[in-house]
Design an enzyme around this catalytic site. Structure first.
Site, PDB file in Angstrom:
ATOM      1  CG  HIS A 104      -1.672   1.670   1.597  1.00  0.00           C
ATOM      2  ND1 HIS A 104      -0.811   2.552   2.161  1.00  0.00           N
ATOM      3  CD2 HIS A 104      -3.236   1.560   0.837  1.00  0.00           C
ATOM      4  CE1 HIS A 104      -2.196   3.108   2.027  1.00  0.00           C
ATOM      5  NE2 HIS A 104      -3.025   3.281   1.140  1.00  0.00           N
ATOM      6  CB  CYS A 120      33.501   0.614 -23.043  1.00  0.00           C
ATOM      7  SG  CYS A 120      32.880  -0.908 -23.972  1.00  0.00           S
TER       8      CYS A 120
END
Length: 796
Positions: free
Chosen positions: A420, A751
Site C-alpha cells: 500500500h 567503452c
C-alpha cells in the site's frame, strides 16, 4: 416475471456497466463473460447495483442529511474530517437495509450456494461507480469482507460496504480528485471465496511499476491472504516475466526474488474476536517461492490476455485456492500511475555526496528527498506530522492516505514494492523506502536524513541533509549521432529505467557487478563445496543457496536472470556481455574464494580473462558462465545478447576459448551468436587482422590499453598523472585497431569515460570511423553531445 433491479449475476455484466455496478464489479463481469473462454479462471458471483444503493439511501431518507453534513467539511485543511466522517458513517450505520434488497441479495446467494451443493464462503467487496477509471483507481478506499457465510451475514457485509463509502480516506480521496460525494454510488460484489489462506495470493502489474517499462509483467506473492501485500505487512516474492518471449513460447521468467514472507494471514479460529490473524510463517516456507515456474507463466499469460483485452496496462489481483490447487483472478483494474506518465520525459536524481547509511529497503521510484524524521505509530497521530517531514512507521494502510501527501518521504519497516505504501507513494509522487526492517527503532524524531531511491531497487536512508542534483530530460529532443551511442551497465535493477535513455543498446555488460552483488559466492566454492575448509563460508553458502536443487544451479540461474533482465530491457537492441573479468585478488574476496585463488604480485596482468577460462583452476566455473549464457539465449529467447572475451592475450588463446564455449553449447555463428573480443592489450592491436578471423568484432577497453601501452599500473596513485588516453602512443594504438577492424569488415566500438570527458577524444574516434561508443549512464548525454558535434565538424 419482472427482473430484480437490485442484483445482477457477473455473467450478465460487462465493462460498460460501470455506472450500474462500479468499476471493480464491471471488470469481474467482463472477465467472466468475455475471457472465460480463453482459460482465465475468475470466481463466480453476483453484484448489487448502484440502484440498490440509491434505494437504500431513499428508504432511509439519507440524501439530504448527508448533503448537509458534508457541506460543512473543511476542504482546505480537513481539520474536521474525523468528525464529519464519523457523522456520515453513523447515519449509514443506523440505517436499515430495505426488505426487498435483503431478499434480492439472499436469493442470489442461495443460487450461488446451489452451484456448490451447500452453504459457501464468499468475499464481499466494495465497488464504487467512479472506481477504476484510467485517472483514479480508488484502490483500497472502501472496505471488503472475506470468508462471509450465510444469507444474514452476506446482507450485513453489503451494509458495511455501504458504510465504507464514507471512510475518512474515501471522503478525502473524492475531494482530491474532484468527485461529488453524492454522485458516487456503491455496488457490492459477492464472489465465491478463493481459499488462499491455505495457499498463496498476490498482485500482478502488466508494466514495471517504478519505471513504467511496458514489456514486462511483475508478479508478487505471499503465503496466505493477499491483504498482507496490500498492507505491506511482509516482503513478498517477486517475479518478472518478459512479454515478447512469453508470446514466443520461450522460458519468459526473467527473475525470481525470494521475499522474507515472515507472516501468513489466515482466517481466525471460530470464536476469536478478529476475523483474520497473522501467524508466523514456518522457516521452510519463508525460503520457498509461493509459485512454481508453470504457475508464474500461467499468471503472466492471463495478465497479458487481460491487458490485451482492456488495451491498457493493468493492476491485477490473483489468488491460489489451497483446496483445489487452482489459480484465480479476483480483481483487475487499469494501472493509474505510470500508464498516465510519459516515460520519455525523465527526471534524473543523483547525490553529490553520501553520508553514513542508516537503514535500507525497497526503493519506490527514483527520486531523492530530505527532511526531519517523524515516527508515527498510527494515523491517529497524523497531527504530529508537519509538512515536509519524513514519515517513518511500521506499515501503512488506506487509513493513512489523507496524511501521506504532507510527507517529504515515506519509510516503513515492512512491505514490498507493491504494498500500500509503495502504491500510494507512486500515486502522489513521493519518495519512499518500504521494507526497511528496523527503521522505527534505528531512526528517531527530529533526526535530519536524506532518502535516496536513485540507486536502483535498494532505497537508502542516509544521515544528514545531503546535496543532490535533479535534471529533467525529454529524450525526443536529443539529437542522436550516426555513430551508435551505447551504455555500460552491470546493475540489472537499473535496467528498466536506463532503457528509456537515448541509446543503441548495451556495449558492455559487466558480469562482475552481478556476481559480487547477486551471487556473492566464488563459483569454485559452489562446485567444490565438500572440499571447502572455511566453515563460516559454508554457512553463508547454505543460507544463500537454500531452496535451490543444486548449488551450481544457484549460480547459473542467478547469473542468467540478471543478464536476461538487462537483455529484455533493451530488446531487440544488442546487449554485449563481457564474460567475467575478475582479477585473482577480487575473486578471493568472494565467499569461499580465498581457498581457490593464488596470491599474485601483480593481479592486473596475472590470472585473469581468457587465460582463466580454460585453466584447470577455473575451467569448471567457466562452464557455469557458459550454461547461464546459453540459458539466456536459447531457453529464454534473448538472441540480442552477444558475448565478449576479455584480456585475450594471443590468437591461439582465443581459439581455445571459443572451442571450449562451443563444447558448452555456445557455437559462434549458430542461432546468430556473435562473440567479440576486447582490444585492450597491444597484441590485440598488432595482430588485429588475425583476431578478426577468430572473433566477430572488437571493443576497445581504453583503460587497460592505456596502462599496457604506457607500461603503468592504472591503480597506482603514484603514476596517476601519467595515465592519459589522449597520449599520442595510446591514440596511435586505437587508430590502428579501428582501421584494421574496418578493413576486415568487423564491428568495433570503445567503452570508457574519455569520450564524454574530452570532446576532442570523441572527435578523434568519430574521425577514425568507430562504429559505437559506450558510456556509463551518468556520462551518456554529455557523450552524445560530443559525438553529435564531432560528426558536424563543429568546434568542441
Amino acid at each position: 416475471m419482472m427482473k430484480n433491479p437490485y442484483t445482477l449475476p457477473f455473467r450478465e455484466i460487462a465493462n460498460t456497466d460501470v455506472a450500474l455496478v462500479g468499476g471493480k464489479n464491471a471488470s469481474l463481469g467482463e472477465m467472466i463473460s468475455k475471457l472465460g473462454t480463453k482459460g482465465i479462471r475468475v470466481p463466480d458471483g453476483f453484484a448489487t447495483t448502484t440502484d440498490a444503493f440509491r434505494y437504500f439511501l431513499e428508504e432511509n431518507h439519507l440524501q439530504e442529511k448527508l448533503s448537509v453534513l458534508l457541506s460543512e467539511l473543511d476542504t482546505k485543511t480537513f481539520s474536521n474530517l474525523n468528525a464529519i466522517g464519523e457523522g456520515a458513517r453513523s447515519l449509514m450505520r443506523n440505517a436499515k437495509m430495505p426488505e426487498l434488497l435483503c431478499k434480492a441479495i439472499a436469493g442470489d446467494y442461495k443460487k450461488l450456494c446451489a452451484t456448490k451443493g451447500g452453504l459457501v464462503e464468499v468475499a464481499v467487496r466494495s465497488s464504487a461507480s467512479a472506481e477504476d477509471l484510467p485517472t483514479a483507481s480508488f484502490a483500497g478506499q472502501h472496505d471488503s469482507f472475506l470468508n462471509v457465510r450465510g444469507e444474514e451475514e452476506v446482507v450485513k457485509a453489503v451494509h458495511r460496504c455501504y458504510i465504507s463509502l464514507y471512510n475518512n480516506r474515501a471522503i478525502k480521496y473524492r475531494c482530491d480528485h474532484g468527485f461529488e460525494h453524492l454522485q458516487v454510488a456503491l455496488s457490492a460484489g459477492i464472489q465465491h471465496m478463493v481459499r488462499s489462506d491455505l495457499a498463496s495470493a498476490g498482485v500482478a502489474f502488466t508494466l514495471e511499476p517504478d519505471s513504467g517499462f511496458r514489456d514486462v509483467i511483475v508478479i508478487t506473492g505471499v503465503w496466505g491472504l493477499g491483504e498482507n501485500i496490500v498492507q505491506g505487512a511482509v516482503t513478498p516474492d517477486e517475479f518478472h516475466v518478459f512479454k515478447p518471449t512469453l508470446k514466443a513460447g520461450k522460458k519468459a521468467i526473467l527473475s525470481k526474488k525470494t521475499g522474507s514472507k515472515a507472516k501468513t494471514l489466515i482466517y481466525a479460529a471460530a470464536g476469536e474476536e478478529a476475523p483474520l490473524v497473522n501467524v508466523e510463517t514456518p522457516k521452510d516456507k519463508q525460503v520457498a517461492l509461493v509459485l512454481n515456474d508453470e504457475e508464474i507463466e500461467t499468471l503472466a499469460s492471463w495478465s497479458l490476455t487481460i491487458e490485451e483485452h482492456y488495451q491498457c496496462p493493468m493492476d491485477i489481483e490473483w489468488a491460489k485456492d489451497g483446496r483445489d490447487g487452482l489459480l484465480y483472478i479476483v480483481q483487475a483494474r487499469p494501472e493509474t500511475v505510470h500508464s498516465q506518465k510519459d516515460p520519455l520525459i525523465m527526471k534524473e536524481f543523483s547525490l553529490k555526496r553520501k553520508g553514513p547509511e542508516l537503514v535500507k529497503g525497497n526503493a519506490v521510484g527514483s527520486g531523492i528527498a530530505s527532511g526531519k524524521v517523524r515516527i508515527l505509530q498510527s494515523p491517529q497521530e497524523a497531527h504530529l506530522l508537519k509538512k515536509g517531514e519524513v514519515l517513518v512507521t511500521d506499515i501503512t494502510n488506506p487509513d493513512w492516505d489523507p496524511i501521506l501527501k504532507k510527507a517529504a518521504a515515506i519509510v516503513t519497516n515492512k512491505g514490498g514494492r507493491t504494498s500500500h505504501a509503495a502504491i500510494v507513494a507512486r500515486e502522489v509522487g513521493a519518495v519512499a523506502v518500504v521494507g526497511a526492517a528496523q527503521a522505527t527503532r534505528t531512526l528517531h524524531d527530529g533526526q535530519e536524513v536524506t532518502i535516496s531511491c536513485a540507486e536502483g531497487k535498494t532505497g537508502i536512508v542516509y544521515e544528514g541533509l545531503l546535496p543532490w542534483e535533479e535534471k529533467t530530460m525529454d529524450v525526443r529532443t536529443i539529437r542522436m549521432p550516426r555513430t551508435a551511442p551505447m551504455l555500460i551497465l552491470g546493475d540489472p535493477e537499473k535496467a528498466w529505467r536506463y532503457s528509456f535513455y537515448p541509446n543503441e543498446g548495451v556495449g558492455l555488460l559487466r558480469l562482475e557487478f552481478i556476481i559480487t552483488s547477486s551471487i556473492r559466492i566464488h563459483p569454485m566454492a559452489l562446485l567444490r563445496y565438500d572440499e571447502l575448509e572455511d566453515e563460516a563460508a559454508k554457512k553463508e553458502i547454505d543460507a544463500l543457496t537454500a531452496g535451490y536443487d543444486t548449488r551450481s544451479h544457484f549460480f547459473t540461474e542467478k547469473l542468467a536472470q540478471a543478464v536476461a533482465t538487462i537483455g529484455a530491457a533493451f530488446y531487440p537492441k544488442d546487449v554485449i556481455v563481457r564474460m567475467s573479468d575478475f582479477k585473482s585478488n577480487e575473486y578471493a574476496n568472494l565467499i569461499g574464494g580465498k581457498q581457490f585463488e593464488l596470491k599474485e604480485e601483480n593481479p592486473m596482468i596475472g590470472f585473469r580473462g581468457a587465460s582463466r577460462y580454460y585453466h584447470e583452476r577455473y575451467r569448471e566455473a567457466f562452464r557455469l558462465e557458459c550454461e547461464a549464457m546459453k540459458m539466456v539465449r536459447d531457453e529464454m529467447g534473448l538472441s540480442n545478447v552477444k558475448l565478449m572475451i576479455p584480456f585475450c592475450r594471443t590468437v591461439e588463446e582465443g581459439k581455445k576459448v571459443l572451442a571450449l564455449m562451443e563444447s558448452h553449447g555456445l557455437k559462434r555463428g549458430e542461432a546468430g551468436l556473435e562473440i567479440y573480443v576486447m582490444a585492450e592489450i597491444p597484441s590485440n592491436v598488432i595482430l588485429a587482422e588475425e583476431f578478426a578471423q577468430v572473433f566477430d568484432g572488437f571493443s576497445i577497453g581504453s583503460n587497460d590499453l592505456t596502462q599496457l601501452t604506457l607500461g603503468l599500473d592504472r591503480d597506482s596513485s603514484l603514476l596517476s598523472d601519467l595515465f592519459d588516453e589522449n597520449n599520442a602512443a595510446v591514440k596511435s594504438m586505437i587508430a590502428e585497431v579501428i582501421q584494421k577492424a574496418k578493413k576486415a569488415g568487423r564491428k568495433i566500438g570503445l567503452c570508457g569515460q574519455a569520450p564524454s570527458d574530452f570532446p576532442e577524444f570523441a572527435k578523434f574516434l568519430i574521425d577514425q570511423g568507430i562504429d559505437s561508443i559506450s558510456f556509463n549512464p551518468d556520462a551518456l548525454l554529455r557523450g552524445i553531445q560530443n559525438m553529435t558535434l564531432a560528426e558536424e565538424n563543429k568546434d568542441i
